[in-house]
Write an enzyme that holds these catalytic residues in place. Structure first.
Site, PDB file in Angstrom:
ATOM      1  N   LYS A   1     -10.815  -4.137  19.213  1.00 55.81           N
ATOM      2  CA  LYS A   1      -9.426  -4.585  19.401  1.00 55.81           C
ATOM      3  C   LYS A   1      -8.962  -4.382  20.845  1.00 55.81           C
ATOM      4  O   LYS A   1      -7.801  -4.624  21.163  1.00 55.81           O
ATOM      5  CB  LYS A   1      -8.495  -3.842  18.433  1.00 55.81           C
ATOM      6  CG  LYS A   1      -8.816  -4.108  16.958  1.00 55.81           C
ATOM      7  CD  LYS A   1      -7.730  -3.608  16.019  1.00 55.81           C
ATOM      8  CE  LYS A   1      -8.140  -3.766  14.564  1.00 55.81           C
ATOM      9  NZ  LYS A   1      -7.018  -3.919  13.644  1.00 55.81           N
TER      10      LYS A   1
ATOM     11  N   ASN B   1       0.846  -1.200   0.000  1.00 55.55           N
ATOM     12  CA  ASN B   1       0.000   0.000   0.000  1.00 55.55           C
ATOM     13  C   ASN B   1       0.880   1.248   0.000  1.00 55.55           C
ATOM     14  O   ASN B   1       2.107   1.157  -0.076  1.00 55.55           O
ATOM     15  CB  ASN B   1      -0.947  -0.014   1.200  1.00 55.55           C
ATOM     16  CG  ASN B   1      -0.180  -0.106   2.501  1.00 55.55           C
ATOM     17  OD1 ASN B   1       0.580   0.787   2.853  1.00 55.55           O
ATOM     18  ND2 ASN B   1      -0.341  -1.227   3.208  1.00 55.55           N
TER      19      ASN B   1
ATOM     20  N   ASP C   1      -3.794  -6.445   5.124  1.00 54.72           N
ATOM     21  CA  ASP C   1      -4.793  -7.284   5.778  1.00 54.72           C
ATOM     22  C   ASP C   1      -4.759  -8.714   5.241  1.00 54.72           C
ATOM     23  O   ASP C   1      -5.150  -9.647   5.926  1.00 54.72           O
ATOM     24  CB  ASP C   1      -6.193  -6.687   5.577  1.00 54.72           C
ATOM     25  CG  ASP C   1      -6.352  -5.399   6.366  1.00 54.72           C
ATOM     26  OD1 ASP C   1      -5.913  -5.375   7.526  1.00 54.72           O
ATOM     27  OD2 ASP C   1      -6.862  -4.408   5.805  1.00 54.72           O
TER      28      ASP C   1
ATOM     29  N   PHE D   1      -3.908   2.973  15.100  1.00 51.87           N
ATOM     30  CA  PHE D   1      -4.311   4.018  14.153  1.00 51.87           C
ATOM     31  C   PHE D   1      -5.486   3.467  13.361  1.00 51.87           C
ATOM     32  O   PHE D   1      -5.578   2.249  13.165  1.00 51.87           O
ATOM     33  CB  PHE D   1      -3.164   4.355  13.195  1.00 51.87           C
ATOM     34  CG  PHE D   1      -2.311   5.515  13.654  1.00 51.87           C
ATOM     35  CD1 PHE D   1      -1.436   5.357  14.715  1.00 51.87           C
ATOM     36  CD2 PHE D   1      -2.394   6.747  13.025  1.00 51.87           C
ATOM     37  CE1 PHE D   1      -0.658   6.414  15.142  1.00 51.87           C
ATOM     38  CE2 PHE D   1      -1.614   7.819  13.445  1.00 51.87           C
ATOM     39  CZ  PHE D   1      -0.743   7.651  14.497  1.00 51.87           C
TER      40      PHE D   1
END
Ligand code: PMT
Length: 398
Positions: free
Chosen positions: A342, A210, A279, A324
């Site tokens: 999370k 990315n 991911d 983040f």
């Protein structure tokens, strides 16, 4: 690391006899790593020449609010944003009064009104002027507003009087500012930070990745060093250079990032997951280059990578865990969902649909979200956003 490494400092010189010492202040700041720009009032030029201060600072002097050329080079608002620290030395009684009343009829006045930088004032004037009630009122008002005063010192003055009003000596001014900006609020703490992208190899020449440049994560690592922490930085492939005080671990894939992070977590008080971890990764790695001639269509099966952040939060409950959230819609709501799912102490959301912040640019604008509050940090350079984030983390763990 030098005290003022990567710090942008503006020295405002006003018209007092101590102005001749400003060249030494600039020299000391530069020697300690700062980039220094000088703003001079008209009366300062009666005491020291702009050419001298230009030569010592290595930058053009700024002296005018209404000069079109000067404003097009670096206008007063840009200067105000550029600065991390502004020092007014020497600061005359007139300049003190001007700042107290928010007057913006010259460059220095406008700068002080427009800046978010830390402002330090080193007064220099006759002792009776300093002790006069008006000046003392101005001193009190500015101190209450959060501007920091250095001096004045006591002693023999240029006019022969003996008392308070002398400018503090340059080396003392510089060392006081150094110890106040490098207070070491994170000293004794170890922080592990992830930064950059990960690369999930498909074959020897192709990968999934990315646009993360690593700038945000590296800025946090640098700011943490400034604040006295021990820093482990687990970095994906980026073209940035880490300060040598940072313990860097270079990795490629999400699996490698997970392994490296876990090796640091026993000794870490804080974890900040700033990396844009892929991911998914290919189920199978093809160990020879896939030939395009072999087929018209290529199907790559992907499997979900382990979530590093969730695993850290699950296994290291004594650490303060910060994630983040890179979002493109319902930014705050989605970030809050990640905070809860999370099990994090804090999440920092950035709206990456705005291409001028977030991925691969120098600025960011974020919300710092905990269970109790959301703090908006307006658009700024990543290093400054990083410093603010760390100060908020520090206040939450104390
Ligand atoms: O690197 P820059 O160019 O400076 O850009 C900065 C940034 C935009 C990458 C950064 O500010 C940012 O938002 N980082 C998080 C990017 C991201 O992956 O966000 P996410 O919402 O998909 O993931 C949420 C969190 O889970 C993140 O802390 C991420 O590190 C973590 N994660 C995600 C997947 C995974 N397998 N493991 C993880 O730990």
């Amino acid at each position: 690391m030098l005290s003022f490494s990567k710090k942008n400092i503006i020295l405002c010189v006003t018209g007092g006899i101590a102005a001749y010492k400003s060249a030494e202040i600039i020299r000391l700041f530069k020697k300690d790593g700062a980039d220094v720009r000088v703003v001079m009032t008209e009366s300062a030029k009666e005491f020291i020449t702009p050419l001298t201060l230009q030569a010592v600072s290595g930058n053009q002097i700024h002296d005018s609010l209404l000069d079109a050329d000067a404003e097009s080079a670096m206008g007063h608002i840009e200067l105000a944003k550029w600065a991390d620290i502004i020092l007014i030395a020497p600061c005359t009684a007139e300049s003190l009064s001007k700042i107290t009343h928010g007057r913006a009829d010259d460059l220095m006045g406008a700068l002080i009104l427009a800046t978010n930088a830390d402002v330090y004032i080193a007064p220099a004037m006759n002792m009776n002027m300093w002790l006069d009630k008006t000046t003392q009122d101005n001193y009190k008002i500015l101190s209450e507003r959060g501007l920091s005063f250095i001096g004045p010192a006591e002693g023999e003055q240029a006019c022969g009087d003996i008392g308070p009003g002398r400018m503090v000596e340059p080396n003392e001014i510089v060392s006081l500012i150094s110890s106040s900006t490098n207070r070491g609020i994170l000293s004794g703490l170890t922080i592990t930070i992830t930064a950059g992208p990960t690369r999930e190899q498909i074959d020897p020449v192709r990968f999934i990745s990315n646009n993360s440049s690593g700038k945000m994560g590296y800025a946090i690592a640098e700011a943490a060093i400034e604040l006295g922490a021990n820093v482990n930085l687990v970095s994906g492939p980026v073209s940035l250079h880490a300060d040598k005080a940072i313990n860097i671990s270079n990795i490629n894939s999400a699996d490698e990032m997970l392994e490296s992070v876990m090796s640091f977590m026993d000794e870490s008080n804080i974890f900040i997951g700033c990396a844009a971890v892929s991911d998914f990764s290919p189920v199978d790695y093809i160990d020879t280059k896939i030939k395009k001639e072999d087929s018209e269509q290529l199907d790559i099966q992907l499997k979900k990578n382990k979530d590093i952040l969730s695993l850290v939060a699950e296994h290291f409950k004594n650490s303060y865990v910060v994630g983040f959230a890179a979002e493109t819609s319902n930014v705050e709501e989605n970030a809050k969902n990640k905070l809860n799912s999370k099990n994090l102490n804090m999440i920092i959301s950035n709206d990456v649909s705005d291409q001028s912040i977030g991925f691969d640019v120098d600025e960011n604008e974020v919300n710092v979200i905990t269970k109790n509050e959301t703090i908006f940090l307006k658009r700024d350079k990543k290093i400054r956003i990083a410093r603010q984030i760390l100060k908020i983390i520090h206040s939450n763990i104390n």
